[in-house]
Design a protein around this motif. Structure first.
Motif, short mmCIF file in Angstrom:
data_model
loop_
_atom_site.label_atom_id
_atom_site.label_comp_id
_atom_site.label_asym_id
_atom_site.label_seq_id
_atom_site.Cartn_x
_atom_site.Cartn_y
_atom_site.Cartn_z
N LYS A 45 0.84 -1.20 0.00
CA LYS A 45 0.00 0.00 0.00
C LYS A 45 0.88 1.25 0.00
CE LYS A 45 -4.15 1.66 2.29
NZ LYS A 45 -5.09 1.39 3.38
N ARG A 46 0.53 2.19 -0.87
CA ARG A 46 1.29 3.43 -0.99
C ARG A 46 0.33 4.59 -1.23
NH1 ARG A 46 0.97 0.49 -5.24
NH2 ARG A 46 0.86 1.35 -7.33
N PRO A 47 0.74 5.79 -0.90
CA PRO A 47 -0.15 6.95 -1.05
C PRO A 47 -0.47 7.23 -2.51
CG PRO A 47 1.81 7.53 0.21
CD PRO A 47 2.02 6.15 -0.31
N GLY A 48 -1.68 7.69 -2.73
CA GLY A 48 -2.10 8.19 -4.03
C GLY A 48 -2.26 9.69 -3.93
N ALA A 49 -2.71 10.32 -5.01
CA ALA A 49 -2.86 11.77 -5.01
C ALA A 49 -4.33 12.19 -4.90
CB ALA A 49 -2.24 12.34 -6.28
N GLY A 50 -5.24 11.24 -4.78
CA GLY A 50 -6.66 11.57 -4.71
C GLY A 50 -7.09 11.97 -3.31
N HIS A 51 -8.32 12.51 -3.25
CA HIS A 51 -8.88 12.93 -1.97
C HIS A 51 -10.37 12.67 -1.92
CE1 HIS A 51 -5.31 14.76 -0.34
NE2 HIS A 51 -5.10 15.28 -1.53
N ILE A 52 -10.83 12.39 -0.71
CA ILE A 52 -12.25 12.25 -0.40
C ILE A 52 -12.58 13.43 0.51
CG2 ILE A 52 -13.97 10.85 0.81
CD1 ILE A 52 -11.92 8.46 0.42
N VAL A 53 -13.74 14.03 0.29
CA VAL A 53 -14.22 15.06 1.21
C VAL A 53 -15.74 15.02 1.21
CG1 VAL A 53 -14.21 16.94 -0.50
CG2 VAL A 53 -14.02 17.48 1.93
N ASN A 54 -16.32 15.20 2.40
CA ASN A 54 -17.79 15.25 2.47
C ASN A 54 -18.24 16.67 2.85
OD1 ASN A 54 -17.79 15.51 5.33
ND2 ASN A 54 -17.94 13.30 5.62
N ALA A 55 -19.54 16.85 2.87
CA ALA A 55 -20.12 18.18 3.15
C ALA A 55 -19.74 18.72 4.53
CB ALA A 55 -21.65 18.12 3.02
N ARG A 56 -19.40 17.83 5.46
CA ARG A 56 -19.00 18.26 6.81
C ARG A 56 -17.53 18.61 6.90
NH1 ARG A 56 -20.68 13.74 10.97
NH2 ARG A 56 -18.74 14.60 11.67
N GLY A 57 -16.76 18.32 5.83
CA GLY A 57 -15.34 18.60 5.83
C GLY A 57 -14.47 17.43 6.24
N ASP A 58 -15.06 16.26 6.50
CA ASP A 58 -14.26 15.07 6.79
C ASP A 58 -13.50 14.71 5.52
OD1 ASP A 58 -15.27 14.57 9.50
OD2 ASP A 58 -17.15 14.10 8.48
N ARG A 59 -12.21 14.38 5.69
CA ARG A 59 -11.37 14.12 4.51
C ARG A 59 -10.75 12.74 4.57
NH1 ARG A 59 -10.36 18.22 1.23
NH2 ARG A 59 -8.45 17.29 0.46
N ASP A 60 -10.57 12.20 3.37
CA ASP A 60 -9.86 10.95 3.14
C ASP A 60 -10.39 9.84 4.06
OD1 ASP A 60 -8.54 12.31 1.13
OD2 ASP A 60 -6.86 12.85 2.40
N ILE A 61 -9.53 9.11 4.77
CA ILE A 61 -10.04 7.96 5.53
C ILE A 61 -10.96 8.37 6.68
CG2 ILE A 61 -8.16 6.42 4.87
CD1 ILE A 61 -6.97 6.85 7.67
N SER A 62 -10.88 9.61 7.13
CA SER A 62 -11.77 10.03 8.22
C SER A 62 -13.21 10.25 7.74
CB SER A 62 -11.25 11.29 8.91
OG SER A 62 -11.29 12.38 8.04
N ALA A 63 -13.45 10.23 6.42
CA ALA A 63 -14.81 10.37 5.88
C ALA A 63 -15.60 9.06 5.99
CB ALA A 63 -14.77 10.84 4.43
N TRP A 64 -14.91 7.94 6.18
CA TRP A 64 -15.59 6.64 6.24
C TRP A 64 -16.58 6.59 7.41
CZ3 TRP A 64 -16.31 2.76 9.78
CH2 TRP A 64 -16.90 1.61 9.29
N GLY A 65 -17.80 6.17 7.08
CA GLY A 65 -18.82 5.99 8.11
C GLY A 65 -19.46 7.25 8.63
#
Length: 167
Positions: A45-65
């Protein structure tokens, strides 16, 4: 961007039904390998350059759930062009805002059934069950936005507000 409206209708035509609590989700996409937050598995496993963000501002793996009315997944393609996909939870869906089963390896799912797993209610395994009475109907609606740029450049929050205002 390009919009895709998605509707799931479940009709209890042969008696009452229960859609059980599960973390797996109801509406999902798998994002392009290039824009994922991570690449590979386990020791590779290695870092990628993508990002996840939700309407509350949770980002990347912290957006799960987490619950939010929308979630976005974006990142650069080879050559540098940034693309993304956002999923919007409809204002009439049960459990609004939905939980997001969104992972750094590209799984991206809206989940109105995940209360037990996402809120760690180990003593309440049926907390997220959705019941449809005999003769009733459950309708789940989502909009998918395929866009250029990240969530800010694509004005994802503005597009969600317009979607939420539709009748």
């Amino acid at each position: 961007g390009t919009f895709l409206d998605f509707e799931i209708a479940v009709k209890a035509s042969h008696g009452a039904i229960t859609l059980g609590d599960t973390e797996e989700g109801a509406m999902a996409v798998r994002v392009n390998e290039a824009i994922r937050v991570t690449h590979g598995k386990n020791k590779d496993k290695r870092p990628g350059a993508g990002h996840i963000v939700n309407a509350r501002g949770d980002r990347d793996i912290s957006a799960w759930g987490k619950r939010a009315p929308w979630c976005d997944y974006s990142g650069p393609l080879p050559g540098g062009r940034v693309i993304g996909v956002a999923i919007f939870d409809h204002a009439k869906n049960p459990s609004l805002p939905t939980w997001w089963h969104v992972r750094d390896y590209g799984l991206f799912a809206a989940n109105p059934f995940g209360k037990h797993d996402f809120e760690k209610l180990k003593d309440q395994p049926n907390a997220g069950d959705l019941k449809v009475p005999a003769g009733g109907e459950l309708v789940l609606r989502y909009r998918i936005l395929f866009h250029l740029g990240d969530e800010k450049t694509a004005r994802v929050a503005d597009h969600y507000r317009a979607y939420a205002a539709e009748k």
